[in-house]
Scaffold this motif. Sequence first.
Motif, PDB file in Angstrom:
ATOM      1  N   GLN A 174     -61.531  -0.300  23.727  1.00  0.00           N
ATOM      2  CA  GLN A 174     -62.878  -0.743  24.085  1.00  0.00           C
ATOM      3  C   GLN A 174     -63.264  -1.985  23.299  1.00  0.00           C
ATOM      4  O   GLN A 174     -63.889  -2.901  23.827  1.00  0.00           O
ATOM      5  CB  GLN A 174     -63.894   0.335  23.777  1.00  0.00           C
ATOM      6  CG  GLN A 174     -64.191   1.233  24.957  1.00  0.00           C
ATOM      7  CD  GLN A 174     -65.252   2.247  24.616  1.00  0.00           C
ATOM      8  OE1 GLN A 174     -66.299   1.893  24.072  1.00  0.00           O
ATOM      9  NE2 GLN A 174     -64.984   3.498  24.907  1.00  0.00           N
ATOM     10  N   GLU A 177     -61.773  -4.849  24.817  1.00  0.00           N
ATOM     11  CA  GLU A 177     -62.472  -5.260  26.052  1.00  0.00           C
ATOM     12  C   GLU A 177     -63.723  -6.055  25.723  1.00  0.00           C
ATOM     13  O   GLU A 177     -64.060  -7.028  26.402  1.00  0.00           O
ATOM     14  CB  GLU A 177     -62.841  -4.026  26.885  1.00  0.00           C
ATOM     15  CG  GLU A 177     -61.672  -3.433  27.650  1.00  0.00           C
ATOM     16  CD  GLU A 177     -62.139  -2.443  28.726  1.00  0.00           C
ATOM     17  OE1 GLU A 177     -63.024  -2.776  29.517  1.00  0.00           O
ATOM     18  OE2 GLU A 177     -61.590  -1.325  28.748  1.00  0.00           O
ATOM     19  N   VAL A 178     -64.441  -5.626  24.668  1.00  0.00           N
ATOM     20  CA  VAL A 178     -65.661  -6.342  24.288  1.00  0.00           C
ATOM     21  C   VAL A 178     -65.302  -7.761  23.871  1.00  0.00           C
ATOM     22  O   VAL A 178     -65.946  -8.733  24.276  1.00  0.00           O
ATOM     23  CB  VAL A 178     -66.402  -5.613  23.145  1.00  0.00           C
ATOM     24  CG1 VAL A 178     -67.526  -6.461  22.602  1.00  0.00           C
ATOM     25  CG2 VAL A 178     -66.942  -4.287  23.632  1.00  0.00           C
ATOM     26  N   TYR A 180     -62.689  -9.519  24.704  1.00  0.00           N
ATOM     27  CA  TYR A 180     -62.260 -10.269  25.888  1.00  0.00           C
ATOM     28  C   TYR A 180     -63.476 -10.786  26.651  1.00  0.00           C
ATOM     29  O   TYR A 180     -63.524 -11.933  27.086  1.00  0.00           O
ATOM     30  CB  TYR A 180     -61.421  -9.336  26.773  1.00  0.00           C
ATOM     31  CG  TYR A 180     -60.821  -9.955  28.015  1.00  0.00           C
ATOM     32  CD1 TYR A 180     -61.589 -10.214  29.148  1.00  0.00           C
ATOM     33  CD2 TYR A 180     -59.461 -10.259  28.064  1.00  0.00           C
ATOM     34  CE1 TYR A 180     -61.024 -10.756  30.291  1.00  0.00           C
ATOM     35  CE2 TYR A 180     -58.889 -10.793  29.205  1.00  0.00           C
ATOM     36  CZ  TYR A 180     -59.677 -11.038  30.313  1.00  0.00           C
ATOM     37  OH  TYR A 180     -59.119 -11.564  31.448  1.00  0.00           O
ATOM     38  N   THR A 181     -64.474  -9.879  26.779  1.00  0.00           N
ATOM     39  CA  THR A 181     -65.674 -10.253  27.527  1.00  0.00           C
ATOM     40  C   THR A 181     -66.450 -11.358  26.819  1.00  0.00           C
ATOM     41  O   THR A 181     -67.010 -12.248  27.457  1.00  0.00           O
ATOM     42  CB  THR A 181     -66.587  -9.027  27.715  1.00  0.00           C
ATOM     43  OG1 THR A 181     -65.802  -7.949  28.223  1.00  0.00           O
ATOM     44  CG2 THR A 181     -67.716  -9.322  28.673  1.00  0.00           C
ATOM     45  N   ARG A 207     -55.074   0.760  30.643  1.00  0.00           N
ATOM     46  CA  ARG A 207     -56.074  -0.298  30.451  1.00  0.00           C
ATOM     47  C   ARG A 207     -55.610  -1.267  29.371  1.00  0.00           C
ATOM     48  O   ARG A 207     -55.740  -2.476  29.504  1.00  0.00           O
ATOM     49  CB  ARG A 207     -57.412   0.314  30.036  1.00  0.00           C
ATOM     50  CG  ARG A 207     -58.167   0.938  31.153  1.00  0.00           C
ATOM     51  CD  ARG A 207     -59.506   1.448  30.651  1.00  0.00           C
ATOM     52  NE  ARG A 207     -60.257   2.047  31.731  1.00  0.00           N
ATOM     53  CZ  ARG A 207     -60.043   3.258  32.189  1.00  0.00           C
ATOM     54  NH1 ARG A 207     -59.130   4.006  31.642  1.00  0.00           N
ATOM     55  NH2 ARG A 207     -60.749   3.717  33.199  1.00  0.00           N
ATOM     56  N   PHE A 210     -52.732  -3.459  30.774  1.00  0.00           N
ATOM     57  CA  PHE A 210     -53.253  -4.532  31.623  1.00  0.00           C
ATOM     58  C   PHE A 210     -54.018  -5.541  30.782  1.00  0.00           C
ATOM     59  O   PHE A 210     -53.956  -6.743  31.009  1.00  0.00           O
ATOM     60  CB  PHE A 210     -54.169  -3.960  32.702  1.00  0.00           C
ATOM     61  CG  PHE A 210     -53.446  -3.511  33.947  1.00  0.00           C
ATOM     62  CD1 PHE A 210     -53.449  -2.185  34.335  1.00  0.00           C
ATOM     63  CD2 PHE A 210     -52.769  -4.435  34.743  1.00  0.00           C
ATOM     64  CE1 PHE A 210     -52.789  -1.770  35.494  1.00  0.00           C
ATOM     65  CE2 PHE A 210     -52.109  -4.035  35.906  1.00  0.00           C
ATOM     66  CZ  PHE A 210     -52.121  -2.699  36.275  1.00  0.00           C
ATOM     67  N   MET A 214     -53.424  -9.476  30.565  1.00  0.00           N
ATOM     68  CA  MET A 214     -54.406 -10.485  30.956  1.00  0.00           C
ATOM     69  C   MET A 214     -54.778 -11.407  29.805  1.00  0.00           C
ATOM     70  O   MET A 214     -54.895 -12.621  29.986  1.00  0.00           O
ATOM     71  CB  MET A 214     -55.651  -9.797  31.527  1.00  0.00           C
ATOM     72  CG  MET A 214     -55.358  -9.202  32.890  1.00  0.00           C
ATOM     73  SD  MET A 214     -56.650  -8.118  33.468  1.00  0.00           S
ATOM     74  CE  MET A 214     -57.946  -9.289  33.694  1.00  0.00           C
TER      75      MET A 214
END
Lengths: 277, 205
Positions: A174, A177-178, A180-181, A207, A210, A214
């Motif tokens: 998570q 992901e943060v 990355y965002t 996840r 991937f 990415m």
Amino acid sequence: MASVSEMYDVTWEEMRDKLRKWREDNHRNSEQIVDVGEELINEHASKLGDDIWIIYEQVMIAALDCSRDDLAWTCLQELKKQFPGSQRVKRLAGMRLEALEKYEDASKQYDSILQDDPTNTAARKRKISILKAQGKSAEAIRELNEYLEHYGKAAFCLEELMMTNPHNHLYCEQYAEVKYTQGGLENLELSRKYFAQALKLNNGNMRALFGLYMSASHIAASPKVNATVKKANVKYAAWATNQINRAYQLAGRGTKENKCSVKAVEEMLESMQITMS
Amino acid sequence: MGEVELSCLAYVKMYLHGCLFPRCSVNGLLLSSSPAGGTVCVTDCVPLLHSHLPLAPITQLALTQVDVWCAQTQQRIVGYYQANACVSDNSPTPCALKIADKIAEQCNNAVLLMIDGGKMSPDYRVPPIVMYERKDTRWTLKDKHTIMLRQWEETREIASQLLDSGDHSLLVDFDSHLDDITRDWTNQKLNAKIAELSSPANGNV
């Protein structure tokens, strides 16, 4: 109606273990938890030993989800008898009031917890949920900001979580992901590292896989990186592509039903390879 | 502006997606198998997420994969739907606007559909949806009369039946697919079930 043990031919031990697994994986499959849990409680309470208390809690929360207030009430009473004055049980009582949309009462319940223990974050978070549920977004945001001041922003929260739970691949993922965002080269590189870390902790985390693919692809494609960094990231992305392909090949065997999704992934990986080189 | 037609298949899957994750915000993509121009016929949808909607990587991944699948199956992405966790507020979130903007770049009469969680009970008489279209650079509310849902009664009936039979748990969104990649986010199984339940008069749009 047939019992769960009859329908699925399982023993009470297996049912108990299933409940534990769902607890550990944080599954909110409330209907199933109610079915299995209710039967365990009604038929096998004496065999469960001390496990029964945490099962009462788990079943109670699931019962609230399924509008089974009768069951939730029963569980709550048992917990109240066993743990009088407990903050944790008080919080459960609050959750029940929330489920019944008695928001003022629920809020008072949480206030009483916070009076005894002002650092009780669970109670604070539930108060914010109530504001959200009532549509009072502005107030919810204000309370949330106050709460977060102790913790900074989302990334910081996750950093705390990761420090206290270093083996938890989900927090790691998570956090990635943060980052990355949030974007930008530095954050992308951080995200790639944390995706990689999440994979180390759990190499089945798709996840993370991937995400690694990415983030590495984006870094490799960035005009701001030098040849060495680009080369390294191309390698990471290629490795990830390989792993993804293997996972999907494995998944594609035997079941006709996911052929479409498998094909989509294959094509996507192929097309992105071209843009990177 | 233009007319939008929503098929039974698309509506039922969106509705079930919301029902499957009642505590979460959910979102997905609206697809069309009809050629561009004229009425926008939403013939199918792909449910995407039920967690961390505003986080980018999985959304990007899903958009890319759905794009590829659409090319393989002669469909186009024509819109985006979202149901907010908080049922009293069905306004589009910044993340919804962002994704819808991206879709509008490729499809100039794209639609943004918000599901009104407060009106989702099976006995509700009108479809619990609010649609937006892009006028200039802003998403504005669409006139209800330009939105068509053929055979609404049947559609609603089918959604109810699937909920009652527990078949709504057949629905796979992209999030669930990532938890177990043997599960199919194109939902062939559920599509077949829905087709079964549609009466011959309905036709499969």
